[in-house]
Write an enzyme that holds these catalytic residues in place. Structure first.
Site, PDB file in Angstrom:
ATOM      1  N   ASN A 150     -79.495   7.124 -50.302  1.00 20.24           N
ATOM      2  CA  ASN A 150     -81.065   6.842 -50.605  1.00 20.24           C
ATOM      3  C   ASN A 150     -81.467   5.426 -51.509  1.00 20.24           C
ATOM      4  OD1 ASN A 150     -81.516   8.830 -48.791  1.00 20.24           O
ATOM      5  ND2 ASN A 150     -82.876   9.958 -50.125  1.00 20.24           N
ATOM      6  N   GLU A 163     -86.422   7.793 -51.866  1.00 24.03           N
ATOM      7  CA  GLU A 163     -86.956   7.519 -53.286  1.00 24.03           C
ATOM      8  C   GLU A 163     -87.375   5.852 -53.378  1.00 24.03           C
ATOM      9  OE1 GLU A 163     -84.099  10.985 -53.657  1.00 24.03           O
ATOM     10  OE2 GLU A 163     -84.321   9.376 -52.551  1.00 24.03           O
ATOM     11  N   ASP A 205    -117.627 -17.501 -54.341  1.00 20.03           N
ATOM     12  CA  ASP A 205    -117.499 -18.376 -55.733  1.00 20.03           C
ATOM     13  C   ASP A 205    -118.455 -18.037 -56.949  1.00 20.03           C
ATOM     14  OD1 ASP A 205    -119.477 -19.414 -54.682  1.00 20.03           O
ATOM     15  OD2 ASP A 205    -118.684 -21.556 -54.659  1.00 20.03           O
ATOM     16  N   ASP A 262    -118.735 -16.897 -48.057  1.00 22.29           N
ATOM     17  CA  ASP A 262    -120.102 -17.516 -48.338  1.00 22.29           C
ATOM     18  C   ASP A 262    -119.966 -18.940 -47.884  1.00 22.29           C
ATOM     19  OD1 ASP A 262    -122.064 -18.443 -50.090  1.00 22.29           O
ATOM     20  OD2 ASP A 262    -120.619 -18.958 -51.593  1.00 22.29           O
ATOM     21  N   GLU A 295     -80.600  12.842 -43.113  1.00 25.72           N
ATOM     22  CA  GLU A 295     -80.038  13.505 -44.174  1.00 25.72           C
ATOM     23  C   GLU A 295     -80.680  15.078 -44.077  1.00 25.72           C
ATOM     24  OE1 GLU A 295     -79.395  10.131 -47.112  1.00 25.72           O
ATOM     25  OE2 GLU A 295     -81.340  10.992 -47.265  1.00 25.72           O
ATOM     26  N   VAL A 310     -84.188  16.022 -52.470  1.00 22.45           N
ATOM     27  CA  VAL A 310     -83.713  14.453 -52.833  1.00 22.45           C
ATOM     28  C   VAL A 310     -83.523  13.805 -51.204  1.00 22.45           C
ATOM     29  CG1 VAL A 310     -81.653  12.935 -53.405  1.00 22.45           C
ATOM     30  CG2 VAL A 310     -82.348  14.825 -54.820  1.00 22.45           C
ATOM     31  N   ALA A 311     -82.992  14.442 -50.304  1.00 22.79           N
ATOM     32  CA  ALA A 311     -82.897  13.829 -49.003  1.00 22.79           C
ATOM     33  C   ALA A 311     -84.252  13.673 -48.229  1.00 22.79           C
ATOM     34  CB  ALA A 311     -81.970  15.084 -48.192  1.00 22.79           C
TER      35      ALA A 311
END
Length: 888
Positions: free
Chosen positions: A716, A282, A622, A324, A691, A277-278
Site C-alpha cells: 500500500n 493509506e 480585485d 469582475d 487485498e 490496513v488492506a
C-alpha cells in the site's frame, strides 16, 4: 441608520449633534468610549491547535487511526508507526495551507488610513484615524485615503476613486448636494467611504460611521462567513465514508467468524488489523496532495499562484466564471480610443503606455498634419493636472481621465507642457462641468477648455474641422451633440475640447470662456484586454459560462460585454436586482450574462443563486468589494498586480499577471489534475479491493490469511505508491478543453470507472488467491511470499494499463510518461527487495522464490491486462470527458 447621502449637509450635522467647527475634545472622548475605536472588528479565526486538529476530521484518517491502534495492541508496532507517520505528514501539509488562509482580516485592516485631519473645537489637527468618532468633521485632499464613512459638507473639485469598493472604474465626482434615497453605493456622490482614495480637489465632511459600521466594515464581516467546501474534498470524504463502512463490515464479519470458530481473540484482532490496513489505501491522501502540489507548481509557471491546494481541482470542474470587469476583463486604465474632429480618428494602443498610431478609415495619419486633430490633442494635454511617469511600468499620477489625455499627446508627439507656462487655471467643478487654463506658449497666450460636450459647445462661436476655421452654426451644434450621443452609446466617456488665442490683458473667466473655437471630441474608455476575447471563446468551447459582474453603468457593461463576445443573455442592473426576491433571481439566473451596478451583497446573491442551480462557481475580482464573493465562491481568483491585499488574502488563487487568459490555462490544468487523481484513485483502490477480497475470501473458506499486515502495508505505502505518483503527474491529453465540464455531483469513481476498478480488482483476486492455493503445499510462508509477489506484479500491470480507461496498452506511447516508468521500476525493486534481502525477509516473513514461481507470477498476473482490455472495449466514455490518456 440614516440615509446620510439623501440628507442636506446641515441636517446631517444636526442629527449627529455636531457643527461646522467639529466636536470638542471632551465630546469626542465621550463618543470614542461609546462607539469604540475606528477599527475593523477583530473576529478571531481558529487557532493553530484547532487548525491542526481539523486535519484529522475525516473518515479515512479516523479509520487509519483505528487500524494503527489495533496494530499496536496486536503487537504489530511497525504497522502502527508507519500509518501514524503518513497521517502526520498529511496533517502538516494541510495545517500549513489553512494557517496561511487565516490572514485575510489583517490585510483588510491595512487599508484603513493611519492618520486623519480633523476639526476639533474649530482647530484643524492631525490624529490617529482610530480616534475618529461619528460627528467629527474631517478635511481631505488629493492623495488622502478616506479614514471613515462621511457626509460631504463642502467640496472643491473633489474626486475619489472607489473602484476597490464599488467596482466603478472612473473617479467619482463628489458634491455636498443630496442624492435620492435609493441611490446605489456607486452613485452616492455626497458621501466618502473608508478605504477609498481622494484623487482630485479637497473638501470637508462629517463622519457618519466608523469601524465595523462603515461600508468597508460590513464587507469585513461578510468575509468571515465560512467558505464553501471544495468539491474534491467533498468527494474524498464521500469515498472515505464508503471505504470506512466497507472496512468496518468486513472487519466485523471476519472477527465474528474467527471468534465463532474458537480462534484466540488476540490473533483475531491481528487479522482484523490486517484487514483494516488492506481496506484503506493509506497513501491515497498523499498521492492526491502530491497531484495537487505538482499542479500548483505547473500553474505557477503559468502565472497562476494557488494558495489552497483543493482549488486546483475545483477550477477544473468550474461551470461558471463570475468575472469582475475593471482590471480583469479590462486593463483598469483609461484610454482614448477615438477622436472626432469633423471626421472619426481611431487611436490604437491601450493603457498608459504612450505607444500607438492614429488612423482614418483604416489608414495611418500624422496627427500633427491636421489642424483640428492637432489642436484637440494639445488642448487635452494643456488643460490638465496629471502626469505620466515610468516606475515599474507606466503609471498615472492624478486623475486617470486626464492621464489618458497626456498619454494621447505623447503618442502624437504633441505634449507641449514643457514649452508652455501656465498663467491661470479655472478648475473643473460639478456646477460648471468644465476646466479652463491659460498658457504662455512663446509670444502667445493660449486658452484651453475641456469638459461636458453641451457646456463646451455652448461657449463656442467657431468650429475648426478638416475644411478649416468657420463660424459654428446651429446645425453644427446639433450634429456635435448627436455624435457625442453615438459615442456615449458605445460606452465611451466623451469630453469636448476648445481653444483660442488671446493677447495679454483680461484674464477673467467670463472673457476667457466665450467665443471659443470648437475642435473635437475625445472618446475614452477602460479598454478590454487584448487576449480576453480568445480566452472567453475557449471557455465557451469548454462548456464554461462567463458572467460579468461589475459596478459600472449598465450601458458601459453592456458595451464591453458585446465587444468581448460574452453578451449571450440579458443585462441586469443593481436597482433591478434589489427589487427581485431570491426566488425571482434564481428563476432568471441562467439567462443573465451581465450584472451592472453590483454591490458586495449583489455578488453574494448571484453566487448563491448559481450554486443552487448546481454550478461550480469561480469568482474573479480585485477590490475590497469582491472579497466576500471570493470567499463565498467555490474558488476565488484575485488579481495579483491590481488586486488589493484583501482580495488576495480572501482568494484561493492569485493571477500574477492579472490575465484572464491565465484562468483558461488554470482550468485546463485543473481538468488534467482531476483526471489524474481519478486514474490514481482507481488504480490504488483496485489494489485495495483485491487485498480485502483476498483476506476475506480466505477467512470465509477457512484458509489462513494469504498476506500479513506488514506485507499489505508495504504494498500500500511503497510498491503501490511509486506508479501512483507517475499517474498523478500524467501530461494533459489533447482536446481536453473541447469538452464540457463533468457533472459536479459525479463521484470520483464514476460508474464506468468503478466497473473498471472492480473488474481489475477481481482479476488480481483470482491471480493472487489462485497462486496462494497452488503453492500452499510448499509451506505457508512460501505461499504468502508468492501471493505478495503476485499482488505486487498485478499492481504494476494495472498501473500502466490505467494510463487510459478506453485505449489499449498497445496504443499508448510507452515513453509518454517517463515518471510512471520510473515508478514501475521502483515498485518492482521494492517487491524484489523484500523477498531477497535478509533484513527485509526477517521483518516481512518472506522466503526467496524460485524461477518457476516467478514465471507463474508473471504469467498469471497478465490476467489483469486481459481483463482491463476487455473492460476498455465495453466502457462508454461520458460526455464530460472524465477519462482519457495523453500521448496516445
Amino acid at each position: 441608520m440614516a440615509n446620510w447621502h439623501a440628507l442636506p449637509p446641515e441636517e446631517a450635522l444636526k442629527l449627529l449633534n455636531s457643527g461646522s467647527d467639529g466636536l470638542s475634545e471632551d465630546e469626542a472622548a465621550s463618543r470614542l468610549e461609546r462607539f469604540g475605536p475606528n477599527d475593523l472588528a477583530r473576529i478571531s479565526g481558529p487557532g493553530p491547535v484547532r487548525i491542526l486538529l481539523r486535519q484529522f476530521e475525516n473518515y479515512m484518517v479516523l479509520v487509519l487511526l483505528a487500524a494503527a491502534v489495533i496494530s499496536w495492541l496486536s503487537g504489530e508496532k511497525s504497522n502502527a508507526i508507519v500509518v501514524l507517520g503518513i497521517l502526520l505528514f498529511i496533517a502538516i501539509l494541510g495545517f500549513v495551507q489553512e494557517y496561511r488562509a487565516e490572514r485575510a482580516m489583517e490585510a483588510l485592516r491595512k487599508m484603513v488610513a493611519p492618520e486623519a485631519r480633523v476639526f476639533r473645537g474649530g482647530r484643524l489637527v492631525t490624529l490617529p484615524a482610530g480616534n475618529l468618532v461619528p460627528g467629527d468633521v474631517i478635511y481631505v485632499e488629493a492623495g488622502d485615503i478616506v479614514p471613515a464613512d462621511a457626509r460631504i459638507l463642502d467640496a472643491s473639485a473633489l474626486e475619489a476613486v472607489e473602484s476597490s469598493l464599488t467596482g466603478e472604474s472612473n473617479p467619482v465626482r463628489k458634491s455636498p448636494d443630496p442624492v435620492r434615497e435609493d441611490a446605489p453605493l456607486a452613485d452616492r456622490s455626497s458621501m466618502l467611504f473608508m478605504g477609498t482614495m481622494v484623487t482630485y480637489g479637497n473638501g470637508r465632511a462629517v463622519v457618519t460611521s466608523t469601524g465595523s459600521d462603515t461600508e468597508l466594515g460590513r464587507i469585513s464581516g461578510m468575509i468571515q462567513e465560512t467558505p464553501a467546501e471544495p468539491p474534491l474534498k467533498i468527494r474524498l470524504q464521500q469515498l472515505s465514508k464508503s471505504l470506512a463502512v466497507m472496512v468496518f463490515i468486513a472487519a466485523i464479519l471476519v472477527f465474528s467468524i474467527q471468534v465463532y470458530r474458537g480462534n484466540p481473540v488476540l490473533d483475531t484482532l491481528l487479522i482484523a488489523a490486517a484487514l483494516a490496513v488492506a481496506g484503506i489505501p493509506e497513501a491515497l491522501p498523499f498521492v492526491v496532495t502530491l497531484a495537487l502540489a505538482y499542479g500548483t507548481q505547473s500553474m505557477a509557471r503559468r502565472n497562476a499562484i494557488v494558495r489552497r491546494l483543493p482549488a486546483v481541482e475545483t477550477l477544473g470542474s468550474t461551470t461558471v466564471i463570475c468575472t469582475d470587469k475593471t482590471g480583469t476583463l479590462t486593463r483598469g486604465e483609461m484610454t482614448v480610443r477615438e477622436i472626432w474632429c469633423g471626421r472619426r480618428v481611431e487611436v490604437t494602443g491601450s493603457g498608459y503606455v504612450p505607444e500607438g498610431v492614429f488612423k482614418v478609415d483604416g489608414s495611418e495619419i500624422d496627427p500633427g498634419a491636421f489642424d483640428a486633430l492637432r489642436e484637440t490633442i494639445i488642448t487635452g494635454a494643456l488643460c490638465n493636472n496629471s502626469e505620466v511617469v515610468f516606475e515599474d511600468g507606466w503609471q498615472i499620477v492624478g486623475d486617470p481621465t486626464e492621464g489618458a489625455l497626456i498619454v494621447l499627446a505623447k503618442k502624437a508627439g504633441l505634449d507641449l507642457r514643457e514649452r508652455c507656462r501656465e498663467v491661470t487655471e479655472y478648475p473643473f467643478a460639478s456646477d460648471t462641468r468644465r476646466m479652463t487654463t491659460v498658457h504662455q506658449c512663446g509670444n502667445d497666450l493660449r486658452v484651453s477648455m475641456k469638459g461636458a460636450v453641451e457646456v463646451v459647445v455652448e461657449r463656442c462661436s467657431y468650429v475648426m474641422d478638416h475644411s478649416g476655421l468657420r463660424p459654428l452654426s446651429d446645425a453644427d451644434r446639433k450634429r456635435i451633440l448627436e455624435i457625442a450621443d453615438v459615442m456615449a452609446g458605445r460606452a465611451l466617456r466623451v469630453l469636448a475640447a476648445a481653444f483660442k488665442q488671446i493677447e495679454s490683458g483680461d484674464l477673467s473667466r467670463d472673457f476667457l470662456e466665450r467665443d471659443m473655437i470648437f475642435t473635437g471630441l475625445f472618446g475614452m474608455m477602460d479598454p478590454p484586454r487584448e487576449e480576453v476575447c480568445g480566452a472567453i471563446d475557449v471557455c465557451k468551447r469548454a462548456g464554461i459560462r462567463p458572467v460579468m459582474i461589475t459596478g459600472d453603468h449598465k450601458r458601459t457593461a453592456e458595451a464591453i460585454a458585446g465587444e468581448l463576445r460574452m453578451l449571450n443573455g440579458g443585462v441586469l442592473d443593481g436597482s433591478e436586482l434589489d427589487s427581485m426576491s431570491d426566488q425571482e433571481l434564481s428563476d432568471r439566473i441562467e439567462s443573465i450574462s451581465v450584472f451592472s451596478r453590483a454591490t458586495a451583497e449583489h455578488k453574494m446573491r448571484i453566487i448563491k443563486a448559481l450554486k443552487e442551480h448546481g454550478h461550480v462557481v469561480a469568482m474573479t475580482g480585485d477590490g475590497v468589494n469582491d472579497a466576500p464573493a471570493l470567499r463565498s465562491a467555490d474558488i476565488g481568483i484575485a488579481m495579483g498586480r491590481t488586486g488589493t491585499d484583501v482580495s488576495k488574502e480572501a482568494s484561493d488563487m492569485v493571477l500574477a499577471d492579472d490575465n484572464f487568459a491565465t484562468i483558461v490555462a488554470a482550468v485546463e490544468e485543473g481538468r488534467r489534475i482531476y483526471e489524474n487523481i481519478r486514474k490514481a484513485s482507481a488504480y490504488m483502490l483496485a489494489v485495495t479491493f483485491a487485498e480485502v477480497a483476498v483476506i476475506l475470501m480466505a477467512v470465509l473458506v477457512g484458509l489462513p490469511a494469504p498476506l500479513l499486515a506488514l506485507q499489505i502495508l508495504w504494498i500500500n505505502v511503497v510498491a503501490e505508491d511509486f506508479p501512483a505518483i507517475g499517474l498523478a503527474v500524467e501530461p494533459a491529453r489533447p482536446g481536453l478543453m473541447n469538452e464540457r465540464p463533468r457533472n459536479p455531483k459525479e463521484p470520483i469513481l464514476s460508474r464506468d470507472v468503478l466497473v473498471y476498478t472492480i473488474g481489475t480488482s477481481a482479476a488480481m483476486l483470482i491471480g493472487t488467491l489462485g497462486l496462494f492455493l497452488l503453492n500452499l503445499d510448499d509451506g505457508l510462508g512460501y505461499a504468502r511470499t508468492v501471493a505478495f509477489a503476485s499482488l505486487g506484479i498485478c499492481a504494476i500491470y494495472n498501473a500502466y494499463s490505467s494510463r487510459s480507461f478506453h485505449h489499449s496498452v498497445l496504443q499508448m506511447n510507452p515513453t509518454g510518461n517517463v515518471k510512471l516508468l520510473a515508478g514501475i521500476v521502483a515498485s518492482l525493486a521494492s517487491v524484489v527487495m523484500v523477498i531477497y534481502i535478509p533484513v527485509f525477509q526477517r521483518a516481512f516473513e518472506t522466503l526467496p522464490l524460485t524461477l518457476d514461481s516467478w514465471l507463474q507470477v508473471w504469467l498469471v498476473s497478465t490476467i489483469v491486462i486481459v481483463v482491463a482490455e476487455v473492460l476498455k472495449r465495453s466502457m462508454k466514455t461520458n460526455s464530460q470527458g472524465s477519462v482519457g490518456s495523453p500521448g496516445e
